[in-house]
Design an enzyme around this catalytic site. Structure first.
Site, short mmCIF file in Angstrom:
data_model
loop_
_atom_site.label_atom_id
_atom_site.label_comp_id
_atom_site.label_asym_id
_atom_site.label_seq_id
_atom_site.Cartn_x
_atom_site.Cartn_y
_atom_site.Cartn_z
CB SER A 1 -0.91 0.00 1.23
OG SER A 1 -0.19 0.51 2.34
CE LYS A 2 -3.05 6.56 -0.02
NZ LYS A 2 -3.79 7.66 -0.62
NE ARG A 3 -1.90 6.40 4.95
CZ ARG A 3 -1.94 7.55 4.30
NH1 ARG A 3 -0.83 8.11 3.84
NH2 ARG A 3 -3.08 8.20 4.13
CG ASP A 4 2.92 -1.24 2.94
OD1 ASP A 4 2.61 -1.15 4.14
OD2 ASP A 4 2.39 -2.04 2.15
CG PHE B 1 4.13 6.97 -4.76
CD1 PHE B 1 2.93 7.01 -5.45
CD2 PHE B 1 4.11 6.70 -3.41
CE1 PHE B 1 1.73 6.78 -4.81
CE2 PHE B 1 2.91 6.47 -2.75
CZ PHE B 1 1.72 6.52 -3.45
#
Ligand code: GLU
Length: 509
Positions: free
Chosen positions: A258-261, A270
């Site tokens: 996930s982007k929070r990882d 990203f």
């Protein structure tokens, strides 16, 4: 028929690295088959639109070298390629489906739907519930007409007939069978006349003559609805083939990345940095972390695909040649960040020095360092075996650009003896007078001097290194001296006893 594929992101925020992989696989597939790679921006959901996201997508593709043949910002004969610029187009297709009996008007108010949700557990709008709601399948035709003429708000829904089998042949997962009785009547056109993802996606794939849909696994369930849409329109002959890519998993191997990882595991997820008002939604990227685009591509290519064999390093051209959908794995691919770093090291080691110098020039400039290319090329040659990321050249090798700021105190305590001050000064003299200022001859002259002084290389060479760099790590000491130059090397040798003496009293006291 020539291959036409599209990468169709929604500009709802920064493009996740998984999105870049989807773009890459589409690109490789297109190039392998002499086809066309298209960038379509799916921005029909105005509520989720995020300014800057479209530019971010385009910048990301450019950075990694996935240049669309057609698309937003790239032209082409099937445009416009941004769905909001095509919004006038979709209404008539929704209407066509109503006329063909595969879609219907629904007049239910948000409150009525909310009530239905409250009173029915797991409510979905489908063949069972629609009979009790306000739509053109239930209301008498003249009532429907009256409502439409009176301008009452309505949406258009897909009419899913129960009891049908919907086989989907997926190029990666094989045959997948869906049952229409389990599907809801998806909204196709919203009250404001805007299409939903499903309608716009199918209409555009059809009009843009897309032959293969290669996208993330999360879209597999939607494919059942998409097939029904193709059937409804009578477009099954030209329906694209589907390939759903495996998930990218967390570095620890379980659960979707996930982007929070990124923040959690201390790694970018990203391609480029993304600045948001909320710091939690701001992200670092592969580019600003110091990955080379080629290394990023190589890493992403092998995240869920491998042609067999031992080869791991692939140029883009080699990837294109080797690529096939058959070699994409069904199971999730672990986001192995250590592997990403390994690729980057390898690419840095094998990159041309002049090219690397160009890459680090802005980094040197931003730190106020000397940034002429001939000098940077020397720095690169010296350091490239030891760095992982591009900024390491200027961060770890800062002492090549300016004075030493940090000394390895422990080492100095071990090696320094104030009696060596005269030795280092004499050494500075040797350096200044050395006949040839090249590493091998310099090394020889310095070693001769050490021997003539009756000392051991192990006593003096570490001090030379500490004087020049402050640390025992780093490139070969004589190579370093050559890059620093005769004067600077001599100056550091003369000045270092002052620093070393200041560190010594710490142990004395
Ligand atoms: N707009 C969808 C997305 O954001 C595209 C899915 C597809 O490729 O059909 O991923």
């Amino acid at each position: 028929m020539s291959v036409r594929v599209r990468f169709a992101p929604s500009p709802t925020g920064a493009l996740h690295i998984g999105g870049v992989r989807t773009a890459l696989y589409n690109y490789l597939f297109a190039k392998k088959n002499g086809g066309t790679f298209i960038l379509r921006i799916e921005d029909t959901d105005q509520n989720r639109y995020v300014p800057g996201a479209e530019d971010y997508i385009i910048e990301s593709l450019k950075w990694v070298g996935l240049i669309p043949d057609e698309g937003v910002g790239f032209g082409g004969d099937y445009g416009p390629y941004r769905q909001s610029d095509r919004k006038h187009l979709y209404g008539k297709f929704a209407q066509e489906l109503v006329d063909r009996g595969h879609a219907y008007y629904a007049f239910d108010t948000p409150e009525a739907l909310e009530n239905a949700r409250q009173s029915t557990e797991n409510f979905t709008y489908n063949f069972q519930t629609r009979t009790g709601l306000q739509n053109s399948l239930v209301l008498p035709p003249d009532e429907v007409r009256r409502r439409l003429d009176a301008g009452e708000p309505y949406i258009i829904r897909l009419k899913v007939e129960p009891g049908q089998e919907i086989p989907v042949r997926d190029l990666i997962r094989g045959d997948v069978l869906f049952q229409s009785s389990e599907l809801d009547d998806k909204v196709l056109l919203k009250t404001d006349g805007m299409p939903t993802y499903h309608l716009a996606n199918i209409v555009d794939d059809h009009l843009m003559e897309i032959t293969h849909v290669i996208r993330g696994e999360e879209w597999l369930p939607s494919t059942a609805h998409h097939v029904l849409l193709y059937r409804g329109f009578g477009w099954t002959d030209t329906m694209p083939q589907f390939a759903h890519l495996p998930l990218i998993l967390k570095p620890v191997g379980n659960g979707k990345l996930s982007k929070r990882d990124g923040a959690k595991f201390g790694m970018p997820v990203f391609p480029l940095p993304w600045a948001a008002e909320n710091p939690e939604d701001s992200f670092t990227g592969f580019r600003d972390t110091g990955f080379l685009p080629e290394a990023t591509i190589n890493f992403l290519a092998l995240l869920g695909w491998h042609p067999g064999g031992d080869q791991e390093i692939f140029t883009m051209e080699e990837l294109i040649q080797a690529f096939s959908v058959e070699h994409i794995s069904k199971s999730g691919a672990r986001f192995d960040y250590e592997k990403a770093k390994w690729f980057n090291q390898r690419y840095i080691q094998t990159s041309d020095n002049a090219v690397l110098a160009e890459h680090i020039r802005p980094l040197a400039e931003s730190r106020g360092f000397r940034a002429d290319l001939p000098f940077l090329t020397e720095v690169v040659a010296l350091m490239k075996e030891r760095v992982t990321f591009l900024p390491d050249f200027v961060d770890q090798g800062y002492y090549l650009f300016g004075p030493v700021k940090i000394y390895d105190e422990e080492m100095i305590r071990k090696k320094w003896n104030p009696a060596f001050q005269t030795t280092l000064e004499a050494l500075a003299g040797i350096i200044l007078q050395a006949q040839s200022f090249e590493a091998p001859s310099l090394e020889e002259q310095v070693k001769q001097f050490i021997a003539a002084e009756g000392l051991k290389p192990g006593e003096i060479l570490p001090l030379l290194r500490l004087a020049l760099a402050g640390t025992m790590k780093g490139p070969a000491v004589f190579d370093m001296a050559v890059v620093l130059g005769r004067e600077e090397t001599a100056r550091r040798l003369r000045e270092s006893p002052g620093y070393f003496n200041r560190i010594m009293p710490v142990i004395a006291g």
